[in-house]
Design a protein around this motif. Structure first.
Motif, PDB file in Angstrom:
ATOM      1  N   ALA A  71       0.832  -1.205   0.000  1.00  0.00           N
ATOM      2  CA  ALA A  71       0.000   0.000   0.000  1.00  0.00           C
ATOM      3  C   ALA A  71       0.869   1.258   0.000  1.00  0.00           C
ATOM      4  O   ALA A  71       0.604   2.222  -0.735  1.00  0.00           O
ATOM      5  N   LEU A  72       1.925   1.240   0.798  1.00  0.00           N
ATOM      6  CA  LEU A  72       2.817   2.410   0.880  1.00  0.00           C
ATOM      7  C   LEU A  72       3.541   2.634  -0.450  1.00  0.00           C
ATOM      8  O   LEU A  72       3.799   3.783  -0.838  1.00  0.00           O
ATOM      9  N   MET A  73       3.861   1.549  -1.151  1.00  0.00           N
ATOM     10  CA  MET A  73       4.510   1.701  -2.444  1.00  0.00           C
ATOM     11  C   MET A  73       3.562   2.298  -3.482  1.00  0.00           C
ATOM     12  O   MET A  73       3.992   3.024  -4.381  1.00  0.00           O
ATOM     13  N   LYS A  74       2.269   2.011  -3.355  1.00  0.00           N
ATOM     14  CA  LYS A  74       1.299   2.631  -4.267  1.00  0.00           C
ATOM     15  C   LYS A  74       1.329   4.152  -4.106  1.00  0.00           C
ATOM     16  O   LYS A  74       1.291   4.896  -5.093  1.00  0.00           O
ATOM     17  N   ILE A  75       1.417   4.595  -2.868  1.00  0.00           N
ATOM     18  CA  ILE A  75       1.497   6.038  -2.620  1.00  0.00           C
ATOM     19  C   ILE A  75       2.809   6.591  -3.166  1.00  0.00           C
ATOM     20  O   ILE A  75       2.842   7.634  -3.824  1.00  0.00           O
ATOM     21  N   ALA A  76       3.897   5.877  -2.904  1.00  0.00           N
ATOM     22  CA  ALA A  76       5.207   6.328  -3.373  1.00  0.00           C
ATOM     23  C   ALA A  76       5.235   6.439  -4.898  1.00  0.00           C
ATOM     24  O   ALA A  76       5.711   7.439  -5.455  1.00  0.00           O
ATOM     25  N   ARG A  77       4.702   5.436  -5.577  1.00  0.00           N
ATOM     26  CA  ARG A  77       4.693   5.446  -7.037  1.00  0.00           C
ATOM     27  C   ARG A  77       3.822   6.582  -7.578  1.00  0.00           C
ATOM     28  O   ARG A  77       4.137   7.211  -8.585  1.00  0.00           O
ATOM     29  N   THR A  78       2.718   6.825  -6.923  1.00  0.00           N
ATOM     30  CA  THR A  78       1.829   7.907  -7.361  1.00  0.00           C
ATOM     31  C   THR A  78       2.521   9.255  -7.218  1.00  0.00           C
ATOM     32  O   THR A  78       2.423  10.117  -8.094  1.00  0.00           O
ATOM     33  N   TYR A  79       3.220   9.437  -6.096  1.00  0.00           N
ATOM     34  CA  TYR A  79       4.000  10.674  -5.936  1.00  0.00           C
ATOM     35  C   TYR A  79       5.033  10.793  -7.080  1.00  0.00           C
ATOM     36  O   TYR A  79       5.225  11.869  -7.654  1.00  0.00           O
TER      37      TYR A  79
END
Length: 473
Positions: free
Chosen positions: A58-66
């Motif tokens: 889940a945290l990587m989804k946020i990181a990738r979106t950023y």
């Protein structure tokens, strides 16, 4: 008791479902906020983080979106969060992949990006992405090391096809030879548009025209209107002397591809195809178009086109146009050599040989040019004098006026005492002696002719004309 047990389990599962749904909603809200650049995007991301501290995916989804929004600070922060979420059990390889992507896209130190990718490989050696990304970054430092890394990938990921990717690495590094060699190992039927494009170009620019044609035709089957594939198929057929096949691509390239503009190089090559097929009318039209488009930044230079046009007219014995374009060639070429200048003298000479009404004028022009060249290029004085003598002799009827005598005497003066003569210089000296020998003979100076015969025989003991003069009674 069983009824109570199932009721309790049902309540617990319902609670878990509500929690999971809430986490997903908060995650989606953060992702949407980041994508839309909402004012509270950072707050939404923080809320999602608090609910997903132990969820690296889940945290990587946020990181990738950023990262997709070019917010490197946010991307780096959440990539580190994702990595922390995996500890102490494991390091999270996708986080290192993203950190490498950030450095690769926005950093100035390629080594730092390669370091992150290497970490991703260490923690997930079965994932080919780390190897590929490391190779893409490291190619700028050492393409051969990048290729070696891909060999390591093949060991860990045996189903990965590394040949085309290795070729791509070399192509990006500007090493067309290595790119060609690696594309030759790949299965051409599995290459995509980009790989076929590179294979065709690498083959063409390394002189492997059959393979360039093969790759271009494979590309045309998939993308019939692609300009690059049709262009290289046309060029390759020309280089292979398949002139009719090359001609068949002219209309396809200029009228049936998606190319919006055509270059001077396209028109120049098209002219060469028509020229090879002896369609000079169309050839000259294409040469003219090439000359209209050519500029200082062009791959082919104006002077090269002008020289080709002049040569074409010379071949047709259209001497006036041959001279016209050759003079333009001389004016256009930045640095001229002796050979460049001599080319004009050659045209004058051939014109004089071909047209009796122009013989005296053209031979004299050639003679004057060689006189100028002897002064401009002192190292070519002997050769220029020798050529001048030969041209003067063409203007003389059976040595009646001895027009060539002064120049041949000058050749002897320059070469006779030279100890380290080349074969070419010996030939010029022997020719000069030959002329002077017969000039002496026809002017009743037999002793002088025999003396010159001895000089020739010292160079060439088997020279029959000298032997004949030597044996005169």
């Amino acid at each position: 008791m069983k009824t109570i047990k199932y009721l309790v389990m049902g309540v617990m599962l319902a609670g878990f479902s509500i929690t999971a749904n809430a986490q997903e909603e908060e995650l989606n809200a953060a992702l949407q906020g980041i994508k839309s650049k909402a004012p509270d995007a950072a707050k939404l991301a923080t809320t999602a983080y608090k609910k997903n501290k132990k969820n690296p995916e889940a945290l990587m989804k946020i990181a990738r979106t950023y990262f997709e929004q070019k917010d490197t600070a946010g991307a780096r922060l959440f990539a580190n969060y994702a990595n922390e979420a995996g500890k102490p059990k494991y390091q999270y390889a996708p986080a290192y992949l993203l950190l490498g992507d950030i450095e690769s896209a926005y950093g100035t130190d390629g080594g730092k990006a390669a370091g992150y990718y290497n970490q991703a490989i260490n923690f997930d050696p079965k994932n080919p992405e780390g190897y590929k990304k490391w190779a893409m970054v490291y190619r700028k430092i050492s393409p051969s090391q990048a290729a070696k890394k891909l060999q390591e990938m093949k060991t860990q990921c045996p189903n990965e096809d590394i040949d085309a990717f290795t070729a791509h690495i070399y192509m990006l590094a500007g090493d067309e030879k290595q790119a060609y060699e690696n594309y030759m190992k790949a299965d051409i039927n599995k290459l995509d548009k980009g790989n076929l494009n590179e294979f065709a170009r690498a083959s063409y620019f390394t002189g492997h025209f059959e393979d360039a044609l093969r790759a271009s035709e494979a590309g045309i089957k998939l993308f019939p209107r692609n300009a690059v594939f049709n262009r290289l198929a046309m060029f390759s057929n020309y280089e292979l002397k398949n002139y009719d096949a090359a001609k068949s691509y002219i209309n396809r390239y200029f009228n049936e591809t998606d190319s919006a503009t055509f270059s001077e190089y396209d028109h120049f090559y098209t002219a060469l195809i028509y020229q090879a097929l002896e369609d000079n009318e169309n050839a000259y039209k294409q040469f003219d178009k090439a000359l209209e488009l050519v500029s200082d930044s062009s791959m082919i230079k104006r002077h090269a086109i002008l020289k080709t046009v002049s040569d074409s007219y010379l071949k047709e014995k259209n001497f006036e146009n041959a001279i016209k374009y050759y003079e333009q060639f001389i004016a256009a070429k930045p640095e001229l050599s002796f050979d460049d200048h001599e080319g004009l003298a050659t045209i004058f000479s051939k014109y004089g040989d071909a047209d009796p009404t122009k013989k005296v004028e053209m031979m004299n022009k050639a003679i004057a040019l060689y006189r100028t060249l002897a002064e401009k290029y002192p190292i070519q004085e002997v050769y220029s004098t020798f050529m001048r003598a030969g041209l003067n002799n063409k203007l003389d009827d059976n040595m009646k006026n001895s027009l060539a005598k002064p120049d041949y005497q000058k050749v002897v003066e320059l070469l006779a005492g030279k100890a380290d003569r080349t074969n070419g210089e010996n030939t010029m000296l022997k020719t000069a002696y030959h002329y002077l020998m017969f000039n002496s003979y026809i002017n009743k100076n037999v002793a002088g002719a025999k003396d010159l015969a001895d000089k020739i025989l010292a160079i060439d003991p088997e020279y029959k004309p000298a032997l004949e003069i030597k044996n005169l009674k």
